[in-house]
Design a protein around this motif. Structure first.
Motif, PDB file in Angstrom:
ATOM      1  N   GLU A 142       0.855  -1.181   0.000  1.00 48.56           N
ATOM      2  CA  GLU A 142       0.000   0.000   0.000  1.00 48.56           C
ATOM      3  C   GLU A 142       0.895   1.237   0.000  1.00 48.56           C
ATOM      4  OE1 GLU A 142      -2.888   0.070   3.090  1.00 48.56           O
ATOM      5  OE2 GLU A 142      -3.595  -1.978   2.706  1.00 48.56           O
ATOM      6  N   VAL A 143       0.612   2.177  -0.909  1.00 51.43           N
ATOM      7  CA  VAL A 143       1.405   3.400  -1.006  1.00 51.43           C
ATOM      8  C   VAL A 143       0.511   4.604  -0.770  1.00 51.43           C
ATOM      9  CG1 VAL A 143       3.090   2.386  -2.587  1.00 51.43           C
ATOM     10  CG2 VAL A 143       1.048   3.499  -3.517  1.00 51.43           C
TER      11      VAL A 143
ATOM     12  N   THR B  13       6.574  12.391  -5.766  1.00 52.88           N
ATOM     13  CA  THR B  13       6.919  11.154  -5.056  1.00 52.88           C
ATOM     14  C   THR B  13       5.740  10.661  -4.215  1.00 52.88           C
ATOM     15  OG1 THR B  13       7.792  12.377  -3.167  1.00 52.88           O
ATOM     16  CG2 THR B  13       9.356  11.800  -4.912  1.00 52.88           C
ATOM     17  N   ARG B  14       5.829   9.436  -3.812  1.00 60.97           N
ATOM     18  CA  ARG B  14       4.914   8.845  -2.838  1.00 60.97           C
ATOM     19  C   ARG B  14       5.720   7.877  -1.992  1.00 60.97           C
ATOM     20  NH1 ARG B  14       1.077   5.437  -7.082  1.00 60.97           N
ATOM     21  NH2 ARG B  14       2.742   4.306  -8.140  1.00 60.97           N
ATOM     22  N   TYR B  15       5.158   7.416  -0.883  1.00 66.80           N
ATOM     23  CA  TYR B  15       5.913   6.545   0.016  1.00 66.80           C
ATOM     24  C   TYR B  15       5.113   5.280   0.326  1.00 66.80           C
ATOM     25  CZ  TYR B  15       2.904   8.642   3.610  1.00 66.80           C
ATOM     26  OH  TYR B  15       1.819   9.079   4.337  1.00 66.80           O
ATOM     27  N   VAL B  16       5.816   4.292   0.837  1.00 67.33           N
ATOM     28  CA  VAL B  16       5.201   3.003   1.150  1.00 67.33           C
ATOM     29  C   VAL B  16       4.530   3.091   2.518  1.00 67.33           C
ATOM     30  CG1 VAL B  16       5.603   0.551   1.578  1.00 67.33           C
ATOM     31  CG2 VAL B  16       6.862   1.724  -0.235  1.00 67.33           C
TER      32      VAL B  16
ATOM     33  N   PRO C 106       3.731  -6.469  -5.313  1.00 66.38           N
ATOM     34  CA  PRO C 106       4.875  -5.611  -4.975  1.00 66.38           C
ATOM     35  C   PRO C 106       4.512  -4.135  -5.063  1.00 66.38           C
ATOM     36  CG  PRO C 106       5.100  -6.488  -7.196  1.00 66.38           C
ATOM     37  CD  PRO C 106       3.905  -7.161  -6.594  1.00 66.38           C
ATOM     38  N   CYS C 107       5.398  -3.306  -4.544  1.00 64.85           N
ATOM     39  CA  CYS C 107       5.147  -1.869  -4.538  1.00 64.85           C
ATOM     40  C   CYS C 107       5.397  -1.279  -5.931  1.00 64.85           C
ATOM     41  CB  CYS C 107       6.054  -1.178  -3.520  1.00 64.85           C
ATOM     42  SG  CYS C 107       5.697  -1.628  -1.804  1.00 64.85           S
ATOM     43  N   PRO C 108       4.567  -0.328  -6.350  1.00 69.42           N
ATOM     44  CA  PRO C 108       4.807   0.340  -7.628  1.00 69.42           C
ATOM     45  C   PRO C 108       5.914   1.372  -7.482  1.00 69.42           C
ATOM     46  CG  PRO C 108       2.906   1.300  -6.542  1.00 69.42           C
ATOM     47  CD  PRO C 108       3.370   0.162  -5.670  1.00 69.42           C
TER      48      PRO C 108
END
Length: 330
Positions: free
Chosen positions: A278-279, A301-304, A314-316
């Motif tokens: 989840e981001v 930007t974004r963060y986990v 997996p994370c994008p």
């Protein structure tokens, strides 16, 4: 007057009284009439199955770590209810589910026993200091009080618990030898928190007791929200085994095969629940950088928020760039 009318009326009254009698002796949801020997003794084993592998989302590791409260239960008749799905929790159950305080709930049980003669005995088992582990106790049921109910608080949580509502240990003329049930989380409906560590936030007006599922409450912040699962894995299990006694000495119940079966089940690896990454939402775009008269670039930007686990998605990408006209060019 026809002489058959009084006879018909008497017959009708017999039918009505018989119907009323059957209704009075069998309330809605009541157990069937138990004709087994008056008393039976059972051992109860509560097994926590709340592991980080089975429930990886927001699994409590610190302050406090995942654990279980003491178990509080009662043997009773059908005219008493400790808790029930779809009904409002009592004040005692609210205190127990929210804070683990048992005194008000015990007073409610005792009052029901004194007022309605519907409670045969209260029993308890020690707390389990981790998400996985066992606790045990013994209890006694009566032919007129053959139902068993109990609750165990999920710690930490807003007002979540597991338990059993009105399990009948009598089958007609005999007592059941062994019962094993998987347990799933319930929301007492008194606190509106979504996560294990939510601050106190009273639900006003109070909601009914509801089962927590992999998709309900349908909110990504919910600690039990696993939309890829059709159903949550069991978070706990309870096993009740009838204890047989002789006049000379205690004789352990002849349930070796069943006990071994439970040992095999408990030794199996916990199910691996996939947890998707989840981001956060994207940040705003940064300044455009580059030489004047040419295309520049800007990024966001974004963060986990939640790391993936157990082969979850997996994370994008966490950074994105795009072309732009440079800022502040003269």
């Amino acid at each position: 007057m026809d002489d058959s009318q009084p006879a018909l009326g008497a017959a009708l009254w017999v039918v009505i009284l018989a119907t009323l009698g059957s209704v009075a002796s069998q309330p809605l949801g009541a157990e069937s009439l138990c004709t087994a020997r008056p008393l039976a003794k059972y051992s109860l084993t509560f097994t926590g199955k709340w592991s980080q592998t089975a429930f990886p989302k927001q699994y409590p590791l610190f302050r406090p770590p995942a654990q279980w409260s003491s178990l509080l239960g009662v043997a009773h008749s059908s005219d008493y209810s400790l808790w029930r799905k779809g009904q409002h929790a009592s004040n005692g159950l609210r205190d127990f589910a929210e804070r683990g305080e048992a005194w008000a709930l015990m007073r409610e049980m005792e009052a029901a026993g004194e007022r309605l003669q519907s409670v045969h005995g209260v029993f308890s088992a020690p707390a389990v200091p981790s998400g996985t582990g066992q606790s045990a106790t013994e209890l006694e049921v009566h032919s007129r009080h053959s139902l068993v109910s109990f609750v165990v608080r999920i710690v930490p949580s807003p007002d979540w618990f597991v338990g059993v509502d009105s399990l009948d240990l009598c089958e007609g003329s005999r007592w059941r030898e062994q019962v094993t049930l998987d347990l799933y989380p319930y929301d007492a409906g008194t606190d509106s928190g979504f996560t294990f560590s939510s601050p106190n936030f009273a639900t006003i007006p109070q909601d009914a007791v509801t089962e927590i599922t992999s998709s309900s409450p349908s909110h990504p912040a919910n600690s039990f929200y696993y939309p890829r699962l059709k159903a949550l894995p069991p978070i706990a299990r309870v096993t009740l085994v009838r204890v047989r006694q002789s006049p000379r000495a205690y004789v352990p119940p002849a349930t070796d095969l069943a006990s071994r079966g439970n040992e095999i089940l408990d030794s199996l690896p916990a199910p691996e629940t996939p947890l998707d990454c989840e981001v956060s939402l994207w940040s705003s775009w940064g300044l455009c950088a580059g030489p004047c008269g040419q295309l520049g670039t800007k990024s966001r930007t974004r963060y986990v928020r939640v790391q993936p686990a157990n082969d979850g998605s997996p994370c994008p990408a966490l950074q994105e760039e795009t072309d732009c006209a440079p800022d502040n060019c003269v």
